[in-house]
Write a protein that holds these residues in place. Sequence first.
Motif, PDB file in Angstrom:
ATOM      1  N   UNK A  77      13.379   0.495  -3.233  1.00 25.66           N
ATOM      2  CA  UNK A  77      13.781   1.673  -2.474  1.00 25.66           C
ATOM      3  C   UNK A  77      13.567   1.525  -0.969  1.00 25.66           C
ATOM      4  N   UNK A  78      12.422   0.947  -0.561  1.00 23.64           N
ATOM      5  CA  UNK A  78      12.104   0.938   0.871  1.00 23.64           C
ATOM      6  C   UNK A  78      11.821  -0.453   1.439  1.00 23.64           C
ATOM      7  N   UNK A  79      11.721  -1.479   0.620  1.00 24.02           N
ATOM      8  CA  UNK A  79      11.528  -2.832   1.140  1.00 24.02           C
ATOM      9  C   UNK A  79      10.080  -3.261   1.226  1.00 24.02           C
ATOM     10  N   UNK A  80       9.891  -4.554   1.461  1.00 24.56           N
ATOM     11  CA  UNK A  80       8.570  -5.172   1.416  1.00 24.56           C
ATOM     12  C   UNK A  80       7.638  -4.687   2.530  1.00 24.56           C
ATOM     13  N   UNK A  81       8.131  -4.596   3.759  1.00 28.05           N
ATOM     14  CA  UNK A  81       7.261  -4.251   4.882  1.00 28.05           C
ATOM     15  C   UNK A  81       6.665  -2.863   4.710  1.00 28.05           C
ATOM     16  N   UNK A  82       7.492  -1.887   4.356  1.00 29.06           N
ATOM     17  CA  UNK A  82       6.991  -0.515   4.228  1.00 29.06           C
ATOM     18  C   UNK A  82       6.020  -0.358   3.071  1.00 29.06           C
ATOM     19  N   UNK A  83       6.310  -1.023   1.952  1.00 30.35           N
ATOM     20  CA  UNK A  83       5.393  -0.934   0.814  1.00 30.35           C
ATOM     21  C   UNK A  83       4.056  -1.584   1.163  1.00 30.35           C
ATOM     22  N   UNK A  84       4.097  -2.742   1.815  1.00 30.97           N
ATOM     23  CA  UNK A  84       2.869  -3.419   2.223  1.00 30.97           C
ATOM     24  C   UNK A  84       2.050  -2.512   3.142  1.00 30.97           C
ATOM     25  N   UNK A  85       2.700  -1.907   4.128  1.00 29.94           N
ATOM     26  CA  UNK A  85       1.999  -1.045   5.080  1.00 29.94           C
ATOM     27  C   UNK A  85       1.396   0.178   4.391  1.00 29.94           C
ATOM     28  N   UNK A  86       2.150   0.805   3.497  1.00 32.38           N
ATOM     29  CA  UNK A  86       1.663   2.002   2.821  1.00 32.38           C
ATOM     30  C   UNK A  86       0.451   1.684   1.936  1.00 32.38           C
ATOM     31  N   UNK A  87       0.526   0.603   1.169  1.00 29.89           N
ATOM     32  CA  UNK A  87      -0.560   0.275   0.250  1.00 29.89           C
ATOM     33  C   UNK A  87      -1.814  -0.171   1.006  1.00 29.89           C
ATOM     34  N   UNK A  88      -1.636  -0.923   2.085  1.00 26.98           N
ATOM     35  CA  UNK A  88      -2.801  -1.318   2.887  1.00 26.98           C
ATOM     36  C   UNK A  88      -3.471  -0.097   3.507  1.00 26.98           C
ATOM     37  N   UNK A  89      -2.679   0.884   3.921  1.00 28.43           N
ATOM     38  CA  UNK A  89      -3.241   2.118   4.477  1.00 28.43           C
ATOM     39  C   UNK A  89      -4.047   2.875   3.426  1.00 28.43           C
ATOM     40  N   UNK A  90      -3.551   2.875   2.196  1.00 31.94           N
ATOM     41  CA  UNK A  90      -4.265   3.553   1.105  1.00 31.94           C
ATOM     42  C   UNK A  90      -5.636   2.916   0.881  1.00 31.94           C
ATOM     43  N   UNK A  91      -5.688   1.578   0.888  1.00 35.43           N
ATOM     44  CA  UNK A  91      -6.981   0.916   0.693  1.00 35.43           C
ATOM     45  C   UNK A  91      -7.938   1.223   1.840  1.00 35.43           C
ATOM     46  N   UNK A  92      -7.417   1.351   3.043  1.00 33.31           N
ATOM     47  CA  UNK A  92      -8.249   1.654   4.203  1.00 33.31           C
ATOM     48  C   UNK A  92      -8.885   3.034   4.082  1.00 33.31           C
ATOM     49  N   UNK A  93      -8.132   3.992   3.551  1.00 32.56           N
ATOM     50  CA  UNK A  93      -8.651   5.346   3.372  1.00 32.56           C
ATOM     51  C   UNK A  93      -9.617   5.408   2.197  1.00 32.56           C
ATOM     52  N   UNK A  94      -9.295   4.712   1.099  1.00 33.94           N
ATOM     53  CA  UNK A  94     -10.100   4.804  -0.119  1.00 33.94           C
ATOM     54  C   UNK A  94     -11.538   4.355   0.104  1.00 33.94           C
ATOM     55  N   UNK A  95     -11.754   3.304   0.877  1.00 39.42           N
ATOM     56  CA  UNK A  95     -13.117   2.816   1.075  1.00 39.42           C
ATOM     57  C   UNK A  95     -13.946   3.826   1.867  1.00 39.42           C
ATOM     58  N   UNK A  96     -13.312   4.591   2.749  1.00 37.07           N
ATOM     59  CA  UNK A  96     -14.041   5.598   3.524  1.00 37.07           C
ATOM     60  C   UNK A  96     -14.465   6.773   2.650  1.00 37.07           C
ATOM     61  N   UNK A  97     -13.668   7.084   1.632  1.00 36.68           N
ATOM     62  CA  UNK A  97     -14.028   8.170   0.717  1.00 36.68           C
ATOM     63  C   UNK A  97     -15.309   7.824  -0.040  1.00 36.68           C
ATOM     64  N   UNK A  98     -15.527   6.528  -0.310  1.00 37.88           N
ATOM     65  CA  UNK A  98     -16.747   6.116  -1.002  1.00 37.88           C
ATOM     66  C   UNK A  98     -18.000   6.567  -0.256  1.00 37.88           C
TER      67      UNK A  98
END
Length: 439
Positions: A77-98
């Motif tokens: 749907x959106x291509x490799x770059x956007x998916x990579x950016x979105x998923x990396x952003x999710x991991x960045x937020x998840x560790x802070x929630x810990x």
Amino acid sequence: MRADARSSPSTLSAAWSLWALLLGVGLLMLGNGLQGSLLGVRAAEEAFGNTVTGLVMSAYFVGFLAGSTLAPRQLRQVGHVRVFAALASITSVAILVHVLFIDPWVWAAMRLVTGFAYAGLYVVTESWLNGHAGNRLRGRLLAFYMVISYLGMGGGQLLLNAADPGGVTLFLLVSILMSLALVPILLSYTPQPDTGTPEAMSLRRLYRLAPLGTLGCLLTGIANGSVFGMGAVFATGSGLAVEQVAAFMGAFILGGALLQWPLGKLSDRTDRRLVIVAVAALATALSLAGLALDRSNVLALTLLGVLLGGTTLTLYSLLLACANDVLTPAQTVAASSSLVLALGVGAILGPLTTGLLMDAVGPAGFLWDLALIHAALVAFGGYCLLRRPAADAEEHGHYVAVPAGTAPLGATWVEEAASEPAQLELGLAEAGEATPPER
């Protein structure tokens, strides 16, 4: 010299064209290596208990399975770059929630989210690499990727000493590394594989096309899960001190990093299945030899870790390349998802099978488990070698670096090769000299 050999770039030039992706992966693995150790140490300090901590950490693999199945849809749907950016952003937020909520239920949820994101990142990265590399360079390019991954994971372990795990600094450092992984991808031109006409690829269909690559990824997932889930337990049960356990696990990763390149290069020049069988056979022999080893000898045990890591941890990239040798560009995204799924299922089974054997026979159960897994891979690989004739090494294919927008043209060249060889040769030579358009 043959014209097609002249036009085919080196592995380094192929890797350089994807430098932003590989740098991003290195930063992500650096953060992931630190994150895994950090959460284990912090959970112990917070007195979660072994059982609860184990459940929290295993939630990662539940998310991993989900991410491996859902990522291909987003890629289309959106291509490799956007998916990579979105998923990396999710991991960045998840560790802070810990660090915001010191609660095992919250941590388990965040580990699930992190596993989901990392599975998607692996699908993105591996389909990106496989879509960019032809069969002739695929083994070496994937080996390059795995070396970066292992060095990142190993470096992450060392970062645990940068600050007190009981504070917030290391959690912030993980988040920073995850966020920095986006910068090279978003601020540079990186050719993406064509995903305009993706083709569905279930595990069953993939097994029919590439049986050794598919079943092999499941088996090597079991082995890798055993190593990373129970390797420290084996070392501790063998009488090693904490710093010696760290050295043993570091030796495993070092061995995997050292042998990735030469084995990948060898697999590009001969029947890849033969290399896989030989490496698995060596891993079996080393595991059995370890049973007779004096495990109180720290030096000998560490050397065993290097050798086992050099065989056990190199098989995944070889099997990944083996599976992709028989796939078309339209099949690589869905196939990468299925292979990551097989790896994830194996990673869940690994600690369970090793734990059962270690309960039955003691620490030696770790080595018995590795021996049995690799012996099964040797047997199935031998069956595949006998059942299917080897492809000529010259038919492995030729890698051509082209911008994402011209991928269909490259496919047309291949289809017309039989009828128009001269035109094919000219097209390949021109493509090798082409430079990416400015953006």
